[in-house]
Write a protein that holds these residues in place. Structure first.
Motif, PDB file in Angstrom:
ATOM      1  N   ARG A 154       0.846  -1.201   0.000  1.00  0.00           N
ATOM      2  CA  ARG A 154       0.000   0.000   0.000  1.00  0.00           C
ATOM      3  C   ARG A 154       0.872   1.238   0.000  1.00  0.00           C
ATOM      4  NH1 ARG A 154      -3.308  -3.710   1.486  1.00  0.00           N
ATOM      5  NH2 ARG A 154      -5.499  -3.372   1.942  1.00  0.00           N
ATOM      6  N   THR A 155       0.292   2.328  -0.497  1.00  0.00           N
ATOM      7  CA  THR A 155       1.046   3.572  -0.456  1.00  0.00           C
ATOM      8  C   THR A 155       1.085   4.085   0.978  1.00  0.00           C
ATOM      9  OG1 THR A 155      -0.860   4.974  -0.770  1.00  0.00           O
ATOM     10  CG2 THR A 155       0.198   4.137  -2.749  1.00  0.00           C
TER      11      THR A 155
ATOM     12  N   GLN B 140      -2.237   5.116   2.244  1.00  0.00           N
ATOM     13  CA  GLN B 140      -3.195   4.032   2.477  1.00  0.00           C
ATOM     14  C   GLN B 140      -2.885   3.261   3.741  1.00  0.00           C
ATOM     15  OE1 GLN B 140      -2.955   1.866  -1.162  1.00  0.00           O
ATOM     16  NE2 GLN B 140      -4.428   3.158  -2.194  1.00  0.00           N
TER      17      GLN B 140
ATOM     18  N   THR C  58      -4.910   3.817   7.043  1.00  0.00           N
ATOM     19  CA  THR C  58      -6.121   3.062   7.372  1.00  0.00           C
ATOM     20  C   THR C  58      -5.790   1.747   8.063  1.00  0.00           C
ATOM     21  OG1 THR C  58      -6.092   1.996   5.243  1.00  0.00           O
ATOM     22  CG2 THR C  58      -7.340   4.020   5.407  1.00  0.00           C
TER      23      THR C  58
ATOM     24  N   ASP D 169      -5.216   2.419  11.840  1.00  0.00           N
ATOM     25  CA  ASP D 169      -6.449   2.577  12.608  1.00  0.00           C
ATOM     26  C   ASP D 169      -6.858   1.291  13.273  1.00  0.00           C
ATOM     27  OD1 ASP D 169      -6.909   5.141  11.957  1.00  0.00           O
ATOM     28  OD2 ASP D 169      -8.203   4.707  10.258  1.00  0.00           O
ATOM     29  N   ARG D 170      -6.556   0.195  12.614  1.00  0.00           N
ATOM     30  CA  ARG D 170      -7.114  -1.079  13.051  1.00  0.00           C
ATOM     31  C   ARG D 170      -6.170  -1.877  13.923  1.00  0.00           C
ATOM     32  NH1 ARG D 170      -9.359   1.127   9.116  1.00  0.00           N
ATOM     33  NH2 ARG D 170     -11.517   0.688   8.567  1.00  0.00           N
TER      34      ARG D 170
ATOM     35  N   THR E 232     -12.548   4.140  13.601  1.00  0.00           N
ATOM     36  CA  THR E 232     -11.468   4.064  12.613  1.00  0.00           C
ATOM     37  C   THR E 232     -11.338   5.427  11.969  1.00  0.00           C
ATOM     38  OG1 THR E 232     -13.088   3.245  11.078  1.00  0.00           O
ATOM     39  CG2 THR E 232     -11.741   1.629  12.174  1.00  0.00           C
ATOM     40  N   LEU E 233     -10.443   6.246  12.524  1.00  0.00           N
ATOM     41  CA  LEU E 233     -10.523   7.679  12.266  1.00  0.00           C
ATOM     42  C   LEU E 233      -9.809   8.118  10.995  1.00  0.00           C
ATOM     43  CD1 LEU E 233      -9.793   8.318  15.956  1.00  0.00           C
ATOM     44  CD2 LEU E 233     -11.948   8.808  14.885  1.00  0.00           C
ATOM     45  N   SER E 234      -8.579   7.610  10.769  1.00  0.00           N
ATOM     46  CA  SER E 234      -7.761   8.072   9.624  1.00  0.00           C
ATOM     47  C   SER E 234      -7.687   9.586   9.604  1.00  0.00           C
ATOM     48  CB  SER E 234      -8.328   7.583   8.285  1.00  0.00           C
ATOM     49  OG  SER E 234      -8.460   6.213   8.299  1.00  0.00           O
TER      50      SER E 234
ATOM     51  N   ARG F  39      -2.555  12.880   8.305  1.00  0.00           N
ATOM     52  CA  ARG F  39      -1.901  12.614   7.037  1.00  0.00           C
ATOM     53  C   ARG F  39      -0.424  12.906   7.223  1.00  0.00           C
ATOM     54  NH1 ARG F  39      -5.989  10.704   6.501  1.00  0.00           N
ATOM     55  NH2 ARG F  39      -7.623  11.047   4.968  1.00  0.00           N
TER      56      ARG F  39
ATOM     57  N   LYS G 207      -7.723   4.069  -7.835  1.00  0.00           N
ATOM     58  CA  LYS G 207      -6.310   3.823  -7.533  1.00  0.00           C
ATOM     59  C   LYS G 207      -5.996   4.101  -6.077  1.00  0.00           C
ATOM     60  CE  LYS G 207      -5.067   5.240 -12.082  1.00  0.00           C
ATOM     61  NZ  LYS G 207      -5.024   6.547 -12.711  1.00  0.00           N
ATOM     62  N   PHE G 208      -6.682   5.077  -5.484  1.00  0.00           N
ATOM     63  CA  PHE G 208      -6.366   5.420  -4.107  1.00  0.00           C
ATOM     64  C   PHE G 208      -7.076   4.540  -3.099  1.00  0.00           C
ATOM     65  CE2 PHE G 208      -3.714   9.075  -3.263  1.00  0.00           C
ATOM     66  CZ  PHE G 208      -3.347   9.380  -4.556  1.00  0.00           C
ATOM     67  N   CYS G 209      -8.032   3.751  -3.565  1.00  0.00           N
ATOM     68  CA  CYS G 209      -8.745   2.910  -2.604  1.00  0.00           C
ATOM     69  C   CYS G 209      -7.804   1.844  -2.070  1.00  0.00           C
ATOM     70  CB  CYS G 209      -9.951   2.263  -3.269  1.00  0.00           C
ATOM     71  SG  CYS G 209     -10.821   1.180  -2.148  1.00  0.00           S
ATOM     72  N   PRO G 210      -7.599   1.739  -0.753  1.00  0.00           N
ATOM     73  CA  PRO G 210      -6.667   0.738  -0.224  1.00  0.00           C
ATOM     74  C   PRO G 210      -7.118  -0.690  -0.508  1.00  0.00           C
ATOM     75  CG  PRO G 210      -7.240   2.350   1.450  1.00  0.00           C
ATOM     76  CD  PRO G 210      -8.153   2.569   0.311  1.00  0.00           C
ATOM     77  N   LEU G 211      -8.401  -0.891  -0.725  1.00  0.00           N
ATOM     78  CA  LEU G 211      -8.905  -2.248  -0.908  1.00  0.00           C
ATOM     79  C   LEU G 211      -9.276  -2.529  -2.354  1.00  0.00           C
ATOM     80  CD1 LEU G 211     -11.162  -2.216   2.222  1.00  0.00           C
ATOM     81  CD2 LEU G 211      -8.991  -3.383   1.986  1.00  0.00           C
TER      82      LEU G 211
ATOM     83  N   MET H 107     -14.237   0.336   3.923  1.00  0.00           N
ATOM     84  CA  MET H 107     -14.053   0.667   5.337  1.00  0.00           C
ATOM     85  C   MET H 107     -14.229   2.154   5.580  1.00  0.00           C
ATOM     86  SD  MET H 107     -10.047  -0.105   5.617  1.00  0.00           S
ATOM     87  CE  MET H 107      -8.847   0.634   4.553  1.00  0.00           C
TER      88      MET H 107
ATOM     89  N   CYS I 185     -12.831   4.900   4.692  1.00  0.00           N
ATOM     90  CA  CYS I 185     -11.701   5.746   5.042  1.00  0.00           C
ATOM     91  C   CYS I 185     -11.782   7.058   4.289  1.00  0.00           C
ATOM     92  CB  CYS I 185     -10.385   5.045   4.736  1.00  0.00           C
ATOM     93  SG  CYS I 185     -10.193   4.618   3.000  1.00  0.00           S
TER      94      CYS I 185
ATOM     95  N   LEU J  58     -10.524   7.834   1.371  1.00  0.00           N
ATOM     96  CA  LEU J  58      -9.357   8.221   0.572  1.00  0.00           C
ATOM     97  C   LEU J  58      -9.742   8.462  -0.878  1.00  0.00           C
ATOM     98  CD1 LEU J  58      -6.461   5.997   1.936  1.00  0.00           C
ATOM     99  CD2 LEU J  58      -6.926   8.376   2.371  1.00  0.00           C
TER     100      LEU J  58
ATOM    101  N   GLU K  81     -10.833  11.946  -1.132  1.00  0.00           N
ATOM    102  CA  GLU K  81      -9.673  12.808  -1.021  1.00  0.00           C
ATOM    103  C   GLU K  81      -8.910  12.848  -2.343  1.00  0.00           C
ATOM    104  OE1 GLU K  81      -7.756  11.936   2.641  1.00  0.00           O
ATOM    105  OE2 GLU K  81      -5.952  12.983   2.033  1.00  0.00           O
TER     106      GLU K  81
END
Lengths: 406, 367, 150, 166
Positions: B55-56, B59, B62, B65-66, B152-154, B157, D57-61, D94, D96, D98, D101
């Protein structure tokens, strides 16, 4: 020869009337109901009525208890079924009855199935000798209080049956704890009752109520205190609920039960506080006696009050540890019970039939002794619990008003 | 004649009311006395460290958070600090104040949950738990205002926070700071002086300072043993060096100290939040960071004083948009290192209480 | 602030005490030979000026050709820290001496490294998997682990 | 003195007995929701979307599925793609945020709902048709321009694509 049941028949006017109704009922001059059957039918009807009243009051009691505990915990409590959730007990019963009755492998079948029955018998039997109102009781046993002491020990056996037969180690832990606790608390409980008996001069509960010119809670403050703790422990109510300590033993001796067997255990545990409250009312709070209101209502109100106090304690206090519970019984309640018994005996010896003034003198003496004893004991106990200074001070600072939007 | 007895082995868990998640302990009892304890975990292992490698850097927030799902803010903070260290980014001042403030709010949340469940383990029929959750709810509402979620706040940054506070946040915070000390007093009235609690917790589950340091214990559990080690003082991050607060210390290291530690820390957190709210000024909330952070090749270890102890992230970058290696130093896992020292010899009931006082979170233990 | 000790300085001190232990050093980190880790750690913990009494974390990083063990050490009385690293070359049968005899806190972390990276620790009293179940194929934290080999 | 602590605790519970309960009855009454609430039904403005798939692309899942074909029109950005499929599988989402964003054209917003319980996982996918037709009440999360307007998705009117602004 006179049948053996005649003395019982004579004991209770309500029962005698019912018996007469059955025995003297004639059908074209023939009385179809023999003597023994009339005896049985009358008894059955009364017992049926009393047991069902107790169970129904208890089921409503579970609702009240859950609602009240909810409010204590700043929640609402069950309020979905029926008006204000009044039908919750019914929904619970339907759910429990329709659940699968699982039995784990390797249990001792007979003992496992029998335990809930044995467990529920005892709290119901207590009501056999309680006077619910003026001249209202099932039996006026001349050894009534002895009978109560006897039947309240029966759950110990049921608990051990359940714990042993389940073949679960949590259950076994719970059962072992239960047996140890109940055996220990039997002693201070009996000792505190003996003080009452000395004052009343009778073992019959009806006589004890009538002997209370002033409520025995005033004459026996120490005895009342001991009895309250002991009966809480007997019923496994908080803070003595180590038997089914949910955070430690999952559910204690009834971990493996499900469906209505589990429901039976729960029912018995909810009946027990009512039984305990009835005993306390009878022994210490002058029973059904009270001004203005009818005697039955007085009895009910007092029972409800005692029940509420038990509930309040349950909602507040954490649980003690098993060795602390034993220590409390043997190191503190037992000597206090002996002391209480000794003082009461001396007083009864000096003032055999006390006048009202002497009675109030007795109240004064006993309260002074009780307070002195409790303070002394509390100092003994708090030796090891010296309070520490708070960890860090919390200085109060003047704060800028945050309402100015930034 | 001595009675012939034999020890009993119990598998406490994975489904047990007071193991705070899916956690198992294989305990050998002699009667009620504990002879041996072996903790067994991994039931909640999700492979966060491996997932992060795919993940970047944004990302991964997130995922953090868990970890310890009752203190997401602290996890976010630890993570973004580590990345900022790795990439050499300096967040703007307002963002640093906001981060400290929400991290302290989160500390109160976590300590409320810890205290509530600790007392629940003592058998207080969930009453203190409900009171604690009542106030927790207020903080969660504030979090919802800030970032639209409650658990799960995120929120943070890399290089700051994602969005400035809404105007309605400040009055709510002000009210909260007014009534919260009173509620903490209420918990103390309810339970701190309670003799049953004192007799249950004093002198049980003692953890000595030497064992605590040797076992890599951190957080309130370490400080309850009398070790003055708080990363907020020892290695201040963000704006903690400008805050004025005390580090409460225990003396004995028993369950009572650990309980009192959390109550005292909540009060100190309120102090810090007040100071943050006082000192915070207008300004940008995020440094100029591209959407895809590409830190230079290298490694960095960033850590914060999370509610449960030192939460650290060791990260290795290979210059790409995803971390090459992402290692979590979780306080919950390491606080269990001394479990055996604390439990052997005490009773079953003490075991539950001691376990509750360590305050672990299975999401962080198993990761 | 916690002082981060310069790796070169520490490397010299280690080299004085345990000759041949240090492989290389930069201004930040020290690399030691993996088989000397226990002695180095014992020296770092016992030395009165250094006295690293607190083990922060143990990590392992997979660099394909070699694994790098990373030890974060901290001294609470002096408030300084050090990053100690060791390169283990190869991919099979990797063994590093365990430091559980020095720090109890290394117990779970070494087991985790063994579980997820496949580096075993000699001298650990309970060297078995911690997160995954016994018999789990492979070590999933390795870079070449794609799916469970059948 | 032994027992005083217990008595103090009892008074606290008694006080709470007469306090207003902290809980509310959920389906009948709900707690006030913040305008920034990251809710489950996404608000999507097709007029603003160019099909760049930044959100996917930005979605972590990787739960956003986008299929496009060339030749769409976009009022703001000129050349863009027409959307065939824009499915969001909120069964794995979830929340988030993103994706919101990441959207460079302010075409995607979080919603404010939280009551989409279903019996099957397949029903949890929001298809593009539903996104097109749904009432657009965007959450103000990561959209300061909406916050500046003091817009609240719970009480405010549905917004059209011109109104949500940049």
């Amino acid at each position: 020869m006179e049948p053996i049941y005649v003395p019982f028949r004579e004991a209770n006017s309500f029962y005698r009337n019912l018996y007469d109704l059955f025995a003297e009922w004639s059908f074209w001059g023939v009385s179809p109901i023999p003597d023994w059957l009339a005896y049985f039918l009358a008894g059955f009807l009364i017992v049926f009525a009393v047991v069902n009243t107790v169970v129904i009051v208890t089921t409503i009691g579970t609702w009240v208890e859950r609602r009240l505990i909810g409010r204590f915990q700043s929640r609402l409590g069950p309020n979905r079924w029926g008006p204000w959730g009044l039908l919750t007990p019914v929904a619970d019963a339907v759910k429990l009855l329709s659940k699968e009755d699982t039995r784990p492998e390797g249990v001792d079948r007979w003992v496992f199935n029998l335990a809930p029955l044995v467990f529920i018998v005892s709290p119901l039997l207590v009501f056999a000798v309680i006077p619910f109102g003026k001249n209202t009781y099932i039996a006026n046993l001349n050894i009534g209080i002895l009978f109560i002491i006897a039947v309240t020990t029966v759950p110990t056996i049921a608990m051990f049956m359940a714990g042993w037969a389940s073949g679960n180690r949590y259950s076994l832990f719970g059962a072992m704890r239960g047996v140890a606790q109940l055996v220990s608390y039997e002693v201070p409980m009996v000792l505190s009752i003996v003080g009452v008996l000395l004052l009343a001069g009778s073992l019959s509960l009806v006589d004890i109520v009538e002997a209370q010119r002033i409520p025995f809670i005033l004459l026996q403050p120490l005895g009342f205190f001991i009895f309250l703790l002991a009966i809480s422990a007997e019923m496994n109510r908080s803070p003595f609920d180590i038997v089914e300590a949910d955070s430690e033993l999952v559910a204690g001796f009834h971990t493996e039960y499900s469906g209505m067997k589990w429901g039976t255990f729960q029912l018995a545990e909810f009946i027990a506080p009512f039984g305990a409250a009835s005993i306390i009312t009878t022994l210490f709070l002058k029973g059904w006696d009270g001004p203005l209101l009818p005697s039955h209502l007085w009895f009910f109100l007092k029972v409800c009050f005692v029940w509420f106090v038990l509930l309040w304690i349950r909602a507040t206090l954490p649980r003690l540890r098993v060795d602390q519970i034993m220590g409390l019984a043997w190191k503190f309640l037992f000597p206090l019970g002996i002391l209480n018994l000794f003082i009461t005996a001396a007083e009864v010896l000096v003032w055999e039939t006390p006048t009202t003034v002497q009675l109030w003198a007795m109240v004064g003496i006993n309260w002074v002794i009780a307070i002195v004893c409790l303070v002394a004991v509390s100092h003994l106990m708090s030796d090891k619990l010296s309070t520490r200074a708070p960890l860090a001070p919390f200085p109060v600072r003047v704060r800028r008003d945050l309402r100015e939007v930034r | 004649m001595p009675i012939r007895t034999e020890p009993v082995t119990i598998n406490l868990g994975p489904q047990h009311p007071s193991t705070h998640g899916v956690f198992r302990m294989r305990i050998t009892f002699d009667g009620e006395i504990i002879l041996d304890v072996e903790p067994i975990f991994g039931y909640l292992h999700r492979g966060s460290e491996k997932l992060a490698e795919e993940r970047t850097y944004t990302q991964v927030i997130t995922l953090t958070d868990r970890l310890d799902y009752v203190s997401s803010m602290s996890n976010n903070l630890a993570y973004v600090l580590a990345v900022e260290k790795l990439a050499g980014i300096n967040p703007p001042e307002r963002a640093m104040y906001m981060r400290v403030m929400v991290a302290e709010l989160q500390r109160i949340v976590s300590h409320l949950v810890a205290t509530g469940f600790f007392l629940n383990d003592l058998g207080a029929l969930a009453t203190p738990l409900m009171y604690c959750f009542r106030e927790r709810e207020k903080i969660l509402e504030m979090f919802e205002m800030l970032c639209g979620a409650r658990i799960t706040l995120s929120y943070m940054r890399v290089g700051g926070i994602f969005q400035d506070t809404p105007p309605e946040f400040w009055p709510v915070l002000s009210d909260f700071l007014d009534y919260m000390p009173g509620y903490i007093d209420e918990y103390e009235r309810l339970i701190t002086g309670n003799e049953i609690l004192l007799s249950r917790t004093k002198g049980t589950g003692i953890l000595s300072a030497e064992t605590a340091i040797n076992s890599s214990i951190s957080g309130p559990v370490l400080r309850a043993s009398g070790v003055n080690w708080d990363l907020r003082k020892a290695d201040p991050y963000d704006v903690y060096d400008r805050m004025e607060f005390d580090v409460p210390l225990g003396t004995v290291g028993d369950n009572y100290d650990r309980y009192l530690m959390r109550i005292a820390e909540m009060r100190q957190s309120l102090r810090i939040i007040e100071q943050c709210a006082d000192q915070i000024e207008d300004g940008p909330i995020k440094a100029n960071v591209p959407a895809l952070v590409r830190p230079p090749i290298g490694d960095a270890y960033g850590h914060v004083e999370a509610p449960k102890g030192e939460l650290g992230f060791y990260m290795v970058s290979d210059g790409s948009i995803a971390p090459y290696r992402f290692k979590i130093r979780s306080p919950s896992l390491l606080n269990l290192s001394a479990l055996r020292d604390m439990l052997v010899g005490c009773k079953l009931a003490d075991m539950i209480v001691t376990f509750g006082s360590i305050d672990i979170n299975m999401g962080e233990v198993d990761r | 602030m916690t002082t981060v000790l310069a790796g070169d300085v520490i490397a010299r001190r280690i080299e004085d005490s345990i000759p041949g232990a240090v492989e290389e050093s930069t201004s930040r980190d020290v690399w030691v030979k993996p088989e000397t880790i226990l002695e180095v750690c014992r020296f770092l913990k016992g030395d009165s000026a250094l006295s690293f009494d607190y083990l922060v974390s143990i990590s392992a990083v997979d660099y394909i050709e070699y694994f790098e063990m990373v030890y974060h050490l901290l001294s609470m009385p002096n408030n300084h820290s050090l990053v100690l690293k060791a390169k283990c070359w190869g991919r099979e049968d990797l063994t590093v001496p365990s430091i559980t005899s020095l720090w109890q806190g290394a117990d779970f972390q070494e087991r985790e490294v063994y579980d997820l990276m496949g580096i075993s620790f000699s001298g650990h009293y309970n060297m078995k998997r911690i997160m995954l179940w016994e018999g789990f194929p492979g070590h999933p934290q390795r870079k070449d682990y794609l799916e469970s080999p059948r | 003195m032994y027992g005083l602590g217990i008595a103090k605790g009892l008074t606290v519970t008694l006080v709470n007995l007469f306090r207003k309960p902290a809980t509310v009855q959920y389906p009948e009454e709900a707690l006030p929701q913040s305008p920034r609430f990251r809710g489950e039904e996404f608000v999507w403005y097709e007029q603003r979307c160019t099909g760049c798939a930044s959100c996917a692309k930005f979605c972590p899942l990787g739960i956003i599925k986008i299929e496009t074909h060339p030749g769409g029109t976009n009022v703001q950005e000129g050349q863009s793609f027409a959307i065939d499929v824009f499915d969001i599988d909120i069964g794995r989402c979830m929340f988030c945020g993103l994706c919101v964003e990441a959207c460079p054209y302010d075409a995607l917003f979080m919603g404010s709902g939280f009551e989409r319980g279903t019996y099957r996982r397949e029903d949890l996918v929001i298809p593009v048709e539903e996104l097109r037709q749904a009432e657009k009440r965007p959450s103000t999360w990561f959209r300061p321009q909406l916050e500046a307007k003091k817009y609240s998705p719970q009480t405010g009117q549905p917004l059209s694509w011109e109104e949500v602004g940049r």
